[in-house]
Motif scaffolding. Structure first.
Motif, PDB file in Angstrom:
ATOM      1  N   LEU A 103       0.842  -1.211   0.000  1.00  0.00           N
ATOM      2  CA  LEU A 103       0.000   0.000   0.000  1.00  0.00           C
ATOM      3  C   LEU A 103       0.872   1.253   0.000  1.00  0.00           C
ATOM      4  O   LEU A 103       0.497   2.272  -0.584  1.00  0.00           O
ATOM      5  CB  LEU A 103      -0.947  -0.014   1.198  1.00  0.00           C
ATOM      6  CG  LEU A 103      -1.999  -1.128   1.149  1.00  0.00           C
ATOM      7  CD1 LEU A 103      -2.923  -1.047   2.360  1.00  0.00           C
ATOM      8  CD2 LEU A 103      -2.810  -1.065  -0.139  1.00  0.00           C
ATOM      9  N   ALA A 104       2.047   1.162   0.637  1.00  0.00           N
ATOM     10  CA  ALA A 104       2.955   2.322   0.632  1.00  0.00           C
ATOM     11  C   ALA A 104       3.371   2.650  -0.803  1.00  0.00           C
ATOM     12  O   ALA A 104       3.461   3.819  -1.188  1.00  0.00           O
ATOM     13  CB  ALA A 104       4.180   2.031   1.500  1.00  0.00           C
ATOM     14  N   GLU A 105       3.601   1.618  -1.609  1.00  0.00           N
ATOM     15  CA  GLU A 105       3.956   1.857  -3.020  1.00  0.00           C
ATOM     16  C   GLU A 105       2.791   2.508  -3.770  1.00  0.00           C
ATOM     17  O   GLU A 105       2.991   3.461  -4.533  1.00  0.00           O
ATOM     18  CB  GLU A 105       4.310   0.526  -3.710  1.00  0.00           C
ATOM     19  CG  GLU A 105       5.692  -0.007  -3.375  1.00  0.00           C
ATOM     20  CD  GLU A 105       6.019  -1.296  -4.138  1.00  0.00           C
ATOM     21  OE1 GLU A 105       7.206  -1.628  -4.215  1.00  0.00           O
ATOM     22  OE2 GLU A 105       5.104  -1.976  -4.655  1.00  0.00           O
ATOM     23  N   VAL A 106       1.577   1.987  -3.562  1.00  0.00           N
ATOM     24  CA  VAL A 106       0.420   2.583  -4.268  1.00  0.00           C
ATOM     25  C   VAL A 106       0.272   4.049  -3.854  1.00  0.00           C
ATOM     26  O   VAL A 106       0.018   4.921  -4.702  1.00  0.00           O
ATOM     27  CB  VAL A 106      -0.902   1.831  -3.960  1.00  0.00           C
ATOM     28  CG1 VAL A 106      -2.048   2.422  -4.782  1.00  0.00           C
ATOM     29  CG2 VAL A 106      -0.787   0.348  -4.236  1.00  0.00           C
ATOM     30  N   ASP A 107       0.464   4.321  -2.571  1.00  0.00           N
ATOM     31  CA  ASP A 107       0.305   5.705  -2.093  1.00  0.00           C
ATOM     32  C   ASP A 107       1.379   6.619  -2.691  1.00  0.00           C
ATOM     33  O   ASP A 107       1.094   7.765  -3.057  1.00  0.00           O
ATOM     34  CB  ASP A 107       0.339   5.740  -0.559  1.00  0.00           C
ATOM     35  CG  ASP A 107      -0.895   5.059   0.034  1.00  0.00           C
ATOM     36  OD1 ASP A 107      -1.883   4.879  -0.706  1.00  0.00           O
ATOM     37  OD2 ASP A 107      -0.863   4.691   1.232  1.00  0.00           O
ATOM     38  N   MET A 109       2.846   6.185  -5.568  1.00  0.00           N
ATOM     39  CA  MET A 109       2.501   6.346  -6.998  1.00  0.00           C
ATOM     40  C   MET A 109       1.377   7.373  -7.157  1.00  0.00           C
ATOM     41  O   MET A 109       1.408   8.238  -8.043  1.00  0.00           O
ATOM     42  CB  MET A 109       2.059   4.991  -7.588  1.00  0.00           C
ATOM     43  CG  MET A 109       3.155   3.952  -7.631  1.00  0.00           C
ATOM     44  SD  MET A 109       2.510   2.286  -7.927  1.00  0.00           S
ATOM     45  CE  MET A 109       2.702   2.138  -9.696  1.00  0.00           C
ATOM     46  N   THR A 110       0.389   7.268  -6.274  1.00  0.00           N
ATOM     47  CA  THR A 110      -0.760   8.193  -6.330  1.00  0.00           C
ATOM     48  C   THR A 110      -0.288   9.625  -6.087  1.00  0.00           C
ATOM     49  O   THR A 110      -0.711  10.564  -6.769  1.00  0.00           O
ATOM     50  CB  THR A 110      -1.801   7.776  -5.269  1.00  0.00           C
ATOM     51  OG1 THR A 110      -2.138   6.408  -5.510  1.00  0.00           O
ATOM     52  CG2 THR A 110      -3.051   8.621  -5.328  1.00  0.00           C
ATOM     53  N   LEU A 301      -7.091   5.040  -9.125  1.00  0.00           N
ATOM     54  CA  LEU A 301      -6.008   4.596  -8.237  1.00  0.00           C
ATOM     55  C   LEU A 301      -6.574   4.119  -6.897  1.00  0.00           C
ATOM     56  O   LEU A 301      -6.000   3.229  -6.262  1.00  0.00           O
ATOM     57  CB  LEU A 301      -4.982   5.717  -8.059  1.00  0.00           C
ATOM     58  CG  LEU A 301      -4.187   6.001  -9.350  1.00  0.00           C
ATOM     59  CD1 LEU A 301      -3.353   7.266  -9.209  1.00  0.00           C
ATOM     60  CD2 LEU A 301      -3.294   4.817  -9.715  1.00  0.00           C
ATOM     61  N   ALA A 302      -7.708   4.684  -6.477  1.00  0.00           N
ATOM     62  CA  ALA A 302      -8.351   4.208  -5.243  1.00  0.00           C
ATOM     63  C   ALA A 302      -8.828   2.765  -5.427  1.00  0.00           C
ATOM     64  O   ALA A 302      -8.710   1.926  -4.524  1.00  0.00           O
ATOM     65  CB  ALA A 302      -9.517   5.118  -4.881  1.00  0.00           C
TER      66      ALA A 302
END
Ligand SMILES: NC(=O)c1ccc[n+]([C@@H]2O[C@H](COP(=O)([O-])OP(=O)(O)OC[C@H]3O[C@@H](n4cnc5c(N)ncnc54)[C@H](OP(=O)(O)O)[C@@H]3O)[C@@H](O)[C@H]2O)c1
Length: 329
Positions: A103-107, A109-110, A301-302
């Motif tokens: 989730l840290a990676e997705v955040d 990227m967002t 992205l969510a």
């Protein structure tokens, strides 16, 4: 008519071949360049696929001022790093699934997409296909009654030695590779993330899951079950069961041009034919709409974050042997 968007392929990945046809056929795109870690491999790939430019490093592709959009089909553990680098280099990015492994990676990227104002979307091609849109429309119309259960599967026999899918450090494993599809489908149909999940995995020699068996419970009362794996023949399916009727989708993730849904009520079954077009054109068109018309990408992205959170919770459940709540992620 908008200017054609110039696309660059970040590596010579096998999956590129699914994108080359739509990128070449679309009036809105031009496939301008390919990059590889080695110049000779980029050059021979460019010759083979008639791509005008070859770059001998990923950095060189990101520095090419004529490139508008990067397609990122790197191994899973490199999705976040190179999508962020591409965004910061001023490029829009279509990133392969799974968008990231934490989730840290997705955040991160967002955040990079927000700060640069560039489009970043996960390449879940099936989401754009008319068959998926029709299935969602049927469910939302109430034709199935109240949805109770969604079943799904995606398996195939993985026999290629040294494949990235067999490497734990690269984000290998069947749930990341193909389990992500039935999970995404169920979340799309319900329109929410599960409240709670439970999973078992069969661990292979390299420590990845060779097979995964998962369950998800949604707030609306829907339950979902899926399996994914590398040790069974190619199998894909989705079944959506409501109180009044059920909908079977024999080819939910890779539908052919002419696919069909089966709507069953009592002992009667109705075939619904879908005229689908080129499967991977949908994600290319969606990127073009997002870039040139400022439309929100269909896979937000969510939404991608919700899929990653669900997969991580299922893996944690398999590790601990306990149900995992998603309420806090
Ligand atoms: N949406 C779909 O239908 C679909 C289907 C298949 C795969 N995928 C996704 O696409 C991605 C790639 O899958 P694929 O099967 O095409 O992979 P692949 O053929 O193994 O390609 C991965 C590419 O990444 C580059 N790379 C950079 N660092 C690497 C490293 N340390 N080890 C290996 N390769 C490295 C290599 O390109 P260079 O040597 O040119 O640098 C390699 O060709 C995955 O994320 C997968 O989940 C999506």
């Amino acid at each position: 008519m908008d200017k054609k968007l110039n696309w660059g392929l970040l590596s010579t990945a096998k999956i590129n071949q699914a994108l080359i046809r739509p990128l070449t056929a679309s009036k809105r795109t031009r496939l301008l360049a390919v990059a590889s870690r080695s110049l000779s491999s980029a050059e021979s790939y460019a010759r083979e696929w008639k791509i005008p430019r070859a770059h001998g490093s990923y950095e060189a592709l990101l520095a090419d001022p004529e490139i508008d959009v990067i397609y990122n089909p790197l191994p899973n553990h490199l999705h976040a790093e190179w999508s962020i680098k591409a965004l910061r280099a001023g490029k829009h990015v279509l990133c392969e699934k799974p968008i990231a492994l934490t989730l840290a990676e997705v955040d991160a990227m967002t955040q990079a997409a927000k700060e640069t104002g560039k489009v970043l979307a996960e390449a879940f091609m099936y989401r754009h296909h008319p068959q998926t849109l029709k299935a969602k429309e049927i469910v939302d119309s109430g034709a199935l009654g109240k949805i109770q259960l969604i079943k799904g599967a995606f398996t195939f026999n993985l026999t290629r030695e040294g494949d990235i899918r067999l490497n734990k450090e690269m984000g290998g494993g069947s749930i990341w590779d193909v389990g992500c599809y039935p999970i995404s489908f169920a979340r799309t149909i319900v329109g929410a993330d599960p409240l709670e999940v439970f999973g078992w995995q069969v661990t292979g020699q390299s420590g990845i899951d060779d097979s995964f068996y998962g369950q998800m419970r949604f707030e609306s009362g829907v339950h979902a079950q899926f399996d994914s794996g590398f040790k069974s023949p190619f199998r894909t399916m989705i079944e959506i069961v409501g109180t009044e009727a059920s909908l079977s989708i024999p080819s939910p993730f890779k539908p052919e041009r002419n696919s069909e849904l089966l709507l069953s009520r009592g002992d009667k079954a109705e075939k619904i034919k879908i005229n689908g077009g080129m499967l991977y054109m949908g994600e290319v068109d969606d990127m073009c709409d997002a870039i040139t018309q400022n439309k929100a990408p269909r896979v937000s992205l969510a939404d991608s974050r919700g899929n990653v959170a669900t997969i991580l919770a299922l893996l944690e459940s398999a590790r601990t042997g306990k149900p995992v709540s998603l309420a806090k992620s």
